[in-house]
Motif scaffolding. Structure first.
Motif, PDB file in Angstrom:
ATOM      1  N   CYS A   1       0.936  -1.183  -0.061  1.00 52.55           N
ATOM      2  CA  CYS A   1       0.186   0.039   0.055  1.00 52.55           C
ATOM      3  C   CYS A   1       0.913   1.325   0.105  1.00 52.55           C
ATOM      4  O   CYS A   1       1.697   1.546   1.116  1.00 52.55           O
TER       5      CYS A   1
ATOM      6  N   CYS B   1       0.022   3.507   3.611  1.00 51.77           N
ATOM      7  CA  CYS B   1       0.389   3.178   5.005  1.00 51.77           C
ATOM      8  C   CYS B   1       1.534   2.093   4.783  1.00 51.77           C
ATOM      9  O   CYS B   1       2.034   1.997   5.814  1.00 51.77           O
TER      10      CYS B   1
ATOM     11  N   TYR C   1       1.396  -0.974   4.134  1.00 51.09           N
ATOM     12  CA  TYR C   1       1.044  -2.180   4.523  1.00 51.09           C
ATOM     13  C   TYR C   1       1.443  -3.206   3.448  1.00 51.09           C
ATOM     14  O   TYR C   1       0.927  -2.955   2.036  1.00 51.09           O
TER      15      TYR C   1
ATOM     16  N   CYS D   1      -6.429  -1.656  -0.034  1.00 51.01           N
ATOM     17  CA  CYS D   1      -5.621  -1.891   1.473  1.00 51.01           C
ATOM     18  C   CYS D   1      -6.413  -2.153   2.326  1.00 51.01           C
ATOM     19  O   CYS D   1      -7.643  -1.177   2.865  1.00 51.01           O
TER      20      CYS D   1
ATOM     21  N   CYS E   1      -5.661   0.476   5.865  1.00 50.97           N
ATOM     22  CA  CYS E   1      -6.156   1.658   5.715  1.00 50.97           C
ATOM     23  C   CYS E   1      -7.131   2.239   4.848  1.00 50.97           C
ATOM     24  O   CYS E   1      -7.539   3.422   4.680  1.00 50.97           O
TER      25      CYS E   1
ATOM     26  N   PHE F   1      -7.102   2.576   1.732  1.00 53.51           N
ATOM     27  CA  PHE F   1      -6.763   3.349   0.653  1.00 53.51           C
ATOM     28  C   PHE F   1      -6.984   2.499  -0.568  1.00 53.51           C
ATOM     29  O   PHE F   1      -6.883   1.319  -0.660  1.00 53.51           O
TER      30      PHE F   1
HETATM   31 ZN   LIG Z   1      -2.812   1.131   3.483  1.00 53.82          ZN
END
Ligand SMILES: [Zn+2]
Length: 376
Positions: free
Chosen positions: A314, A317, A319, A332, A335, A337
């Motif tokens: 991601c 963030c 991830y 994601c 978060c 996103f």
């Molecule tokens: Zn994220």
């Protein structure tokens, strides 16, 4: 940096044509004589021992060739011999219609060359493309004249001064793929450029139409088929030039370094069916080399980063989405996103490069403020 300009020769008078033919013929024989001399020498050839061994005899045999041309023939023979040692096969014989000149022996004037041929200085007119005119004012190096098919071409190497390199305030990450040939994003996820893969499909349709029309005409008239392969190659070359130039100018304008992935081959990605057939004609390696050399020309730094994780991470963030299956949209789970898959990857690439230049600037204790400002 060094650029090689390829230019077609304008139609020559019969006399000049004859001079070129005689000279390239002599050059060919001369290279082959050097190859025989290497065999007689019986030890590993280099410019020193081979020159001592055979220069005088060969020089006497080819009074029509300029002494620098004879030395170039020797260097070429050594290169050919070395590559034969490496690759094996039958003992090489040189048979190109070509002649080499050292830069100092060639004049460039009035959109043409002045070269020593058969003891005379001969003017050879060229078709000079508009974009090459500015390059011809720079100092030139080696000039090669070669016959390809029925036409003569000149390959002129010129030293082009590079632009003052920019001090980047950030980066532009570049993701190369299939649906989109290229998506570029800065480290904050703002899209800088996008080239969709359907330019290939459109071009293919256009070519098919063109070929069909030509084929009808040719079949009617002569009963033969038309081929369009060379047009394909030229299209790919032109498009790569355009893409590379647009990207580099954009990066210069935004004051950003370009970040590319170190790719050994393209990543394993699902290819759309209709594109698959066309992809063998598409050369990503060529695009990367064009971007790299144009960036150098325009003073834009290029950074290469590892492709690891760029499409599965991601970009918001950080991830890592282990089971991301290359859908068109990246989501994601951490978060929430959401972004276009390629834009997400491009931003990750930009971030990797951004971290690299940040470390560099930090290490140098200069311009660090500058970078921080961008990060906010
Ligand atoms: Zn994220």
């Amino acid at each position: 940096m060094k650029l090689t300009l390829k230019m077609k020769m304008r139609p020559l008078t019969r006399n000049k044509e004859w001079l070129l033919e005689q000279s390239t013929e002599a050059f060919k024989d001369c290279v082959n004589d050097w190859l025989s001399a290497i065999v007689q020498l019986g030890e590993k050839p280099n410019r020193g021992n081979l020159h001592n061994f055979a220069y005088r005899a060969i020089r006497d045999k080819y009074p029509q060739l300029h002494s620098n041309v004879i030395q170039d023939a020797m260097n070429l023979a050594i290169e050919i011999y070395r590559s034969w040692l490496k690759n094996g096969g039958e003992f090489p014989e040189f048979h190109s219609n070509v002649i080499y000149f050292k830069g100092v022996d060639v004049g460039i004037e009035n959109n043409g060359l002045v070269v020593p041929l058969m003891g005379r200085r001969v003017y050879l007119p060229l078709y000079v493309p508009k974009k090459y005119k500015k390059y011809l004012q720079y100092k030139h190096g080696r000039v090669i004249i070669k016959r390809i098919g029925k036409e003569w071409y000149a390959f002129i190497s010129v030293h082009v001064p590079e632009k003052e390199p920019i001090k980047p305030v950030g980066t532009i990450g570049v993701d190369l793929g299939y649906y989109n040939l290229l998506v570029a994003s800065d480290e904050r996820g703002r899209e800088a450029m996008r080239v969709q893969g359907d330019v290939l499909i459109k071009h293919k349709e256009y070519l098919e139409k063109l070929t069909a029309r030509r084929q009808q005409r040719l079949m009617k008239k002569f009963g033969i088929y038309a081929k369009t392969n060379h047009k394909d190659r030229r299209f790919v070359n032109d498009l790569n030039h355009k893409i590379a130039k647009e990207l580099v100018l954009k990066a210069r304008q935004l004051n950003r370094a370009i970040v590319l992935e170190k790719l050994k081959g393209l990543k394993k990605q699902k290819k759309p069916k209709q594109l698959r057939k066309m992809l063998h004609r598409w050369s990503y390696a060529d695009l990367i080399s064009k971007i790299t050399y144009k960036a150098k020309l325009y003073g834009v730094p290029v950074i290469f980063v590892s492709p690891r994780g760029t499409s599965k991470t991601c970009s918001n963030c950080g991830y890592y989405v282990k089971n991301f299956k290359d859908e068109r949209v990246f989501k994601c789970p951490k978060c929430c996103f959401e972004a276009d898959r390629d834009l997400n990857a491009a931003r990750n690439i930009a971030k990797k490069g951004f971290n690299l230049i940040s470390e560099f600037f930090h290490f140098k204790k200069q311009g660090f403020q500058h970078i921080e400002e961008v990060r906010e």
